[in-house]
Design a protein around this motif. Structure first.
Motif, PDB file in Angstrom:
ATOM      1  N   ASP A  86       0.807  -1.223   0.000  1.00 15.69           N
ATOM      2  CA  ASP A  86       0.000   0.000   0.000  1.00 15.69           C
ATOM      3  C   ASP A  86       0.840   1.274   0.000  1.00 15.69           C
ATOM      4  O   ASP A  86       0.316   2.369   0.207  1.00 15.69           O
ATOM      5  CB  ASP A  86      -0.909   0.018   1.246  1.00 15.69           C
ATOM      6  N   THR A  87       2.115   1.163  -0.252  1.00 12.37           N
ATOM      7  CA  THR A  87       2.996   2.330  -0.240  1.00 12.37           C
ATOM      8  C   THR A  87       2.697   3.244  -1.424  1.00 12.37           C
ATOM      9  O   THR A  87       2.356   2.777  -2.516  1.00 12.37           O
ATOM     10  CB  THR A  87       4.470   1.876  -0.317  1.00 12.37           C
ATOM     11  N   ASN A  88       2.838   4.536  -1.212  1.00 11.77           N
ATOM     12  CA  ASN A  88       2.666   5.496  -2.295  1.00 11.77           C
ATOM     13  C   ASN A  88       3.973   5.555  -3.097  1.00 11.77           C
ATOM     14  O   ASN A  88       4.853   6.377  -2.840  1.00 11.77           O
ATOM     15  CB  ASN A  88       2.315   6.875  -1.731  1.00 11.77           C
ATOM     16  N   ASP A  89       4.092   4.646  -4.066  1.00 12.41           N
ATOM     17  CA  ASP A  89       5.315   4.558  -4.851  1.00 12.41           C
ATOM     18  C   ASP A  89       5.588   5.831  -5.641  1.00 12.41           C
ATOM     19  O   ASP A  89       6.751   6.194  -5.871  1.00 12.41           O
ATOM     20  CB  ASP A  89       5.246   3.378  -5.822  1.00 12.41           C
ATOM     21  N   THR A  90       4.535   6.515  -6.061  1.00  9.65           N
ATOM     22  CA  THR A  90       4.718   7.726  -6.856  1.00  9.65           C
ATOM     23  C   THR A  90       5.468   8.799  -6.070  1.00  9.65           C
ATOM     24  O   THR A  90       6.443   9.391  -6.561  1.00  9.65           O
ATOM     25  CB  THR A  90       3.366   8.277  -7.326  1.00  9.65           C
ATOM     26  N   ILE A  91       5.016   9.042  -4.836  1.00 11.73           N
ATOM     27  CA  ILE A  91       5.664  10.049  -4.006  1.00 11.73           C
ATOM     28  C   ILE A  91       7.113   9.678  -3.700  1.00 11.73           C
ATOM     29  O   ILE A  91       8.026  10.499  -3.813  1.00 11.73           O
ATOM     30  CB  ILE A  91       4.885  10.258  -2.684  1.00 11.73           C
ATOM     31  N   LEU A  92       7.334   8.420  -3.308  1.00 12.57           N
ATOM     32  CA  LEU A  92       8.680   7.997  -2.940  1.00 12.57           C
ATOM     33  C   LEU A  92       9.626   8.016  -4.138  1.00 12.57           C
ATOM     34  O   LEU A  92      10.818   8.306  -3.997  1.00 12.57           O
ATOM     35  CB  LEU A  92       8.634   6.604  -2.314  1.00 12.57           C
ATOM     36  N   THR A  93       9.109   7.735  -5.322  1.00 15.54           N
ATOM     37  CA  THR A  93       9.951   7.813  -6.528  1.00 15.54           C
ATOM     38  C   THR A  93      10.296   9.263  -6.843  1.00 15.54           C
ATOM     39  O   THR A  93      11.439   9.578  -7.222  1.00 15.54           O
ATOM     40  CB  THR A  93       9.254   7.165  -7.729  1.00 15.54           C
ATOM     41  N   GLU A  94       9.323  10.166  -6.704  1.00 15.86           N
ATOM     42  CA  GLU A  94       9.594  11.583  -6.950  1.00 15.86           C
ATOM     43  C   GLU A  94      10.646  12.115  -5.982  1.00 15.86           C
ATOM     44  O   GLU A  94      11.444  12.988  -6.337  1.00 15.86           O
ATOM     45  CB  GLU A  94       8.304  12.390  -6.805  1.00 15.86           C
ATOM     46  N   MET A  95      10.674  11.603  -4.769  1.00 16.53           N
ATOM     47  CA  MET A  95      11.647  12.044  -3.780  1.00 16.53           C
ATOM     48  C   MET A  95      13.052  11.557  -4.105  1.00 16.53           C
ATOM     49  O   MET A  95      14.040  12.199  -3.736  1.00 16.53           O
ATOM     50  CB  MET A  95      11.259  11.531  -2.391  1.00 16.53           C
ATOM     51  N   GLY A 127      16.583  10.416  -5.819  1.00 15.91           N
ATOM     52  CA  GLY A 127      17.476  10.896  -6.866  1.00 15.91           C
ATOM     53  C   GLY A 127      18.843  11.265  -6.337  1.00 15.91           C
ATOM     54  O   GLY A 127      19.071  11.369  -5.127  1.00 15.91           O
ATOM     55  N   ALA A 128      19.769  11.470  -7.258  1.00 14.19           N
ATOM     56  CA  ALA A 128      21.144  11.819  -6.908  1.00 14.19           C
ATOM     57  C   ALA A 128      21.239  13.269  -6.465  1.00 14.19           C
ATOM     58  O   ALA A 128      20.386  14.101  -6.805  1.00 14.19           O
ATOM     59  CB  ALA A 128      22.058  11.580  -8.106  1.00 14.19           C
ATOM     60  N   ALA A 129      22.269  13.578  -5.714  1.00 14.06           N
ATOM     61  CA  ALA A 129      22.537  14.944  -5.302  1.00 14.06           C
ATOM     62  C   ALA A 129      22.630  15.844  -6.528  1.00 14.06           C
ATOM     63  O   ALA A 129      23.285  15.504  -7.517  1.00 14.06           O
ATOM     64  CB  ALA A 129      23.844  15.004  -4.512  1.00 14.06           C
ATOM     65  N   GLY A 130      21.953  16.989  -6.462  1.00 14.78           N
ATOM     66  CA  GLY A 130      21.977  17.936  -7.566  1.00 14.78           C
ATOM     67  C   GLY A 130      20.993  17.651  -8.672  1.00 14.78           C
ATOM     68  O   GLY A 130      20.870  18.442  -9.605  1.00 14.78           O
ATOM     69  N   SER A 131      20.261  16.532  -8.579  1.00 16.83           N
ATOM     70  CA  SER A 131      19.314  16.168  -9.634  1.00 16.83           C
ATOM     71  C   SER A 131      17.918  16.688  -9.314  1.00 16.83           C
ATOM     72  O   SER A 131      17.649  17.183  -8.224  1.00 16.83           O
ATOM     73  CB  SER A 131      19.273  14.648  -9.805  1.00 16.83           C
ATOM     74  N   ALA A 132      17.011  16.527 -10.276  1.00 17.63           N
ATOM     75  CA  ALA A 132      15.624  16.926 -10.089  1.00 17.63           C
ATOM     76  C   ALA A 132      14.802  15.835  -9.418  1.00 17.63           C
ATOM     77  O   ALA A 132      13.602  16.019  -9.184  1.00 17.63           O
ATOM     78  CB  ALA A 132      15.000  17.277 -11.439  1.00 17.63           C
ATOM     79  N   GLY A 133      15.434  14.709  -9.086  1.00 20.49           N
ATOM     80  CA  GLY A 133      14.708  13.623  -8.446  1.00 20.49           C
ATOM     81  C   GLY A 133      13.906  12.809  -9.427  1.00 20.49           C
ATOM     82  O   GLY A 133      14.209  12.776 -10.628  1.00 20.49           O
ATOM     83  N   ASP A 134      12.882  12.114  -8.909  1.00 24.84           N
ATOM     84  CA  ASP A 134      12.023  11.270  -9.738  1.00 24.84           C
ATOM     85  C   ASP A 134      12.859  10.257 -10.509  1.00 24.84           C
ATOM     86  O   ASP A 134      12.636  10.015 -11.697  1.00 24.84           O
ATOM     87  CB  ASP A 134      11.196  12.131 -10.695  1.00 24.84           C
ATOM     88  N   ASP A 135      13.825   9.647  -9.803  1.00 24.70           N
ATOM     89  CA  ASP A 135      14.744   8.701 -10.435  1.00 24.70           C
ATOM     90  C   ASP A 135      14.478   7.302  -9.877  1.00 24.70           C
ATOM     91  O   ASP A 135      14.812   7.001  -8.726  1.00 24.70           O
ATOM     92  CB  ASP A 135      16.186   9.109 -10.156  1.00 24.70           C
ATOM     93  N   PRO A 136      13.876   6.413 -10.662  1.00 18.24           N
ATOM     94  CA  PRO A 136      13.557   5.065 -10.176  1.00 18.24           C
ATOM     95  C   PRO A 136      14.776   4.291  -9.701  1.00 18.24           C
ATOM     96  O   PRO A 136      14.645   3.360  -8.901  1.00 18.24           O
ATOM     97  CB  PRO A 136      12.909   4.391 -11.399  1.00 18.24           C
ATOM     98  N   ALA A 137      15.969   4.652 -10.197  1.00 16.35           N
ATOM     99  CA  ALA A 137      17.183   3.940  -9.789  1.00 16.35           C
ATOM    100  C   ALA A 137      17.489   4.148  -8.314  1.00 16.35           C
ATOM    101  O   ALA A 137      18.212   3.350  -7.703  1.00 16.35           O
ATOM    102  CB  ALA A 137      18.369   4.399 -10.636  1.00 16.35           C
ATOM    103  N   TYR A 138      16.934   5.211  -7.711  1.00  8.51           N
ATOM    104  CA  TYR A 138      17.172   5.500  -6.300  1.00  8.51           C
ATOM    105  C   TYR A 138      15.983   5.088  -5.432  1.00  8.51           C
ATOM    106  O   TYR A 138      15.983   5.360  -4.230  1.00  8.51           O
ATOM    107  CB  TYR A 138      17.472   6.984  -6.107  1.00  8.51           C
ATOM    108  N   PHE A 139      14.997   4.439  -6.024  1.00 11.73           N
ATOM    109  CA  PHE A 139      13.817   3.981  -5.289  1.00 11.73           C
ATOM    110  C   PHE A 139      13.814   2.461  -5.222  1.00 11.73           C
ATOM    111  O   PHE A 139      14.069   1.782  -6.213  1.00 11.73           O
ATOM    112  CB  PHE A 139      12.538   4.468  -5.968  1.00 11.73           C
ATOM    113  N   ARG A 140      13.543   1.923  -4.028  1.00  6.33           N
ATOM    114  CA  ARG A 140      13.446   0.475  -3.844  1.00  6.33           C
ATOM    115  C   ARG A 140      12.011   0.131  -3.454  1.00  6.33           C
ATOM    116  O   ARG A 140      11.552   0.511  -2.377  1.00  6.33           O
ATOM    117  CB  ARG A 140      14.410   0.002  -2.743  1.00  6.33           C
TER     118      ARG A 140
END
Length: 526
Positions: free
Chosen positions: A397-406, A408-421
């Motif tokens: 039931d986790t809000n994957d959308t919010i956690l994915t948007e959060m 990302g790498a330092a200096g990036s705009a976020g929303d990076d699936p590579a940093y979401f588990r």
């Protein structure tokens, strides 16, 4: 004397320029178990012995001093002699500082151009610490290439020259007389490590574990119970139990690999009475073993959760008085404040944010900070240090959308699936934490101490390097046709005193190899 036993005296220029096939074969007929090849690549006047075991070396040395920026000192190969590592292939130039081309990919046994004559760019020794000031630092990364057979490799120092220099009046006062001791090496700090990505920097990390301790991580009426398997002395398994086991696995991996890492812990929950339940469980600490000790911040998380949410028991059946809400944003802000206030310079800040739900206000109506805005601030250079934000979503039931948007790498705009588990099955949390630990521990420090201690360790046989750090109980061979990088960094602490005025130290470094076959890694010849 056979051809294979011939010895050639080479100048330093020839040694550095050729870096050719060298070694010795000393076995008699039928004595294969005593046969070995070896090769020494030295940055000094030296003698090499001819044979077929081929070790080639390249390097880049940099210095951080009066300009408060990194400057190139010397390198090999350096096709234009400007101190920056560079080669020319087919009319194209490939330089160390060219971000569009990875020079390491081109420095291979097949194209290592032996026509480039290496030099120290005007220095007598590879590393010369002269007229250094408190706060100065430098680094040299070597890339090792075995071009024929697997080999054991040792790192050594040679031609060490120390001087007390001009005996200035402040130095005489500090030393209490006219002794004028050469004690710079005793006050310079040194680290040596396996530079996994060959970037001339030790990938040290300050890691904040930002953990959701809301009621849904424990209590059954909120979905906290995972199964009826016993764990940690309890009769059933809950999400927070698996977080505890997983976080402990991450910390243990950092310990086992001797990673240059500090870890801190933040807990976040909901609110009651108008105040979010946010707690700094532990500030950033190098005593990471203490985090998983019986009284540590990552031990007994059921009780930690119960204390924070205001429940009267750790029984997953729950009870009255459980505060509601999940304040992810506030948790991120708390972790970033700790990184900003206590994080180290030249260290990678990392925030691992774990939650099993949405960010929402509790029953008392207390507003909450936007988790995405908090993560945006975390990744940006201001107001907190630019931080790599990893997020973990626990449960279906986790809000994957919010956690994915959060994420990302330092200096990036976020929303990076590579940093979401995404971990819909919480029983996979342990492996998730272990995978993250592997990302944070890829570079292993194999020496840390003063320069005097480093030169002592590198003297004689030197330090036996390990070709496979995943087998800590043994010292493994280095594989051929693969680039292996070794970092050597020095720094003079800001608190260094006047007793060092005028002192200097200079030295060369070399690498020695023996073939793996017929050898046990115990050096047989100098």
């Amino acid at each position: 004397m056979t051809d294979n036993d011939q010895t050639y005296a080479l100048s330093r220029r020839k040694v550095l320029g050729a870096l050719g096939a060298v070694g010795i074969a000393s076995a008699g007929a039928g004595l294969g178990t005593t046969a070995y090849f070896n090769d020494t690549e030295s940055f000094e006047n030296n003698t090499l012995t001819a044979g077929t075991l081929d070790l080639k070396i390249d390097w880049q040395q940099s210095y951080y001093g009066p300009t408060e920026s990194w400057e190139y000192v010397n390198a090999h190969p350096d096709h234009d002699g400007d101190g920056e590592q560079s080669i020319e292939i087919g009319g194209e130039t490939y330089a160390y500082g060219d971000e569009s081309r990875n020079l390491v990919d081109y420095l291979t046994c097949s194209n290592f151009d032996q026509n480039y004559a290496a030099s120290y760019n005007g220095q007598e020794h590879l590393i010369e610490l002269d007229d250094v000031k408190p706060g100065d630092k430098g680094e040299v990364t070597f890339s090792l290439h075995l071009c024929d057979n697997p080999g054991y490799i040792w790192m050594r120092a040679a031609d060490i020259v120390e001087s007390g220099g001009v005996n200035t009046e402040p130095e005489r006062v500090a030393e209490g007389g006219d002794a004028n001791e050469a004690n710079l090496a005793e006050n310079v700090d040194v680290r040596m490590w396996y530079d996994q990505n060959c970037d001339n920097r030790l990938n040290s990390a300050d890691i904040m574990l930002t953990i959701d301790v809301s009621g849904s991580m424990l209590y059954s009426q909120y979905g906290g119970v995972v199964n009826d398997d016993p764990i940690l002395g309890y009769d059933e398994t809950t999400k927070i139990d698996l977080v505890e086991v997983g976080a402990a696995a991450l910390v243990q991996e950092l310990i086992d690999t001797d990673a240059d890492a500090r870890v801190g812990v933040v807990y976040f929950n909901g609110s009651s009475g108008g105040d979010p339940h946010i707690e700094l469980g532990s500030p950033l600490t190098s005593d990471i073993a203490g985090l998983i000790a019986p009284s540590g911040a990552l031990n007994g998380l059921r009780q930690v959760l119960a204390d924070i949410v205001g429940a009267s028991t750790t029984d997953p059946s729950g009870g009255a008085g459980i505060s509601t809400g999940t304040y992810i944003g506030e948790g991120v802000l708390e972790a970033q404040a700790e990184l900003a206030n206590n994080g180290r310079v030249d260290t990678t800040p990392i925030n691992v944010v774990l939650s099993d739900g949405n960010s929402f206000q509790g029953g008392d109506g207390t507003p909450y900070a936007s988790p995405t805005s908090a993560a945006d601030d975390a990744r940006a250079s201001s107001p907190a240090p630019a931080t790599n934000v990893y997020t973990i979503g626990v449960g279906a039931d986790t809000n994957d959308t919010i956690l994915t948007e959060m994420a990302g790498a330092a200096g990036s705009a976020g929303d990076d699936p590579a940093y979401f588990r995404d971990v819909p099955d919480p029983t996979n949390l342990v492996s998730t934490f272990q995978t993250l630990a592997d990302l944070f521990t890829s570079e292993v420090v194999f020496f840390e101490g003063t320069l005097a201690e480093a030169l002592g360790a590198l003297d004689g046989d030197g330090i036996h390097l390990d070709g496979d750090r995943t087998k800590p109980e043994t010292t493994e061979c280095f594989e051929p046709e693969v680039g292996h990088c070794i970092g050597f960094a020095w720094s003079l602490p800001l608190e260094a005193g006047n007793e060092l005025q005028g002192d200097s130290v200079a030295f060369d470094l070399s690498f020695y190899t023996e073939q793996c076959r017929h050898n046990d890694g115990v050096e047989q010849t100098a």
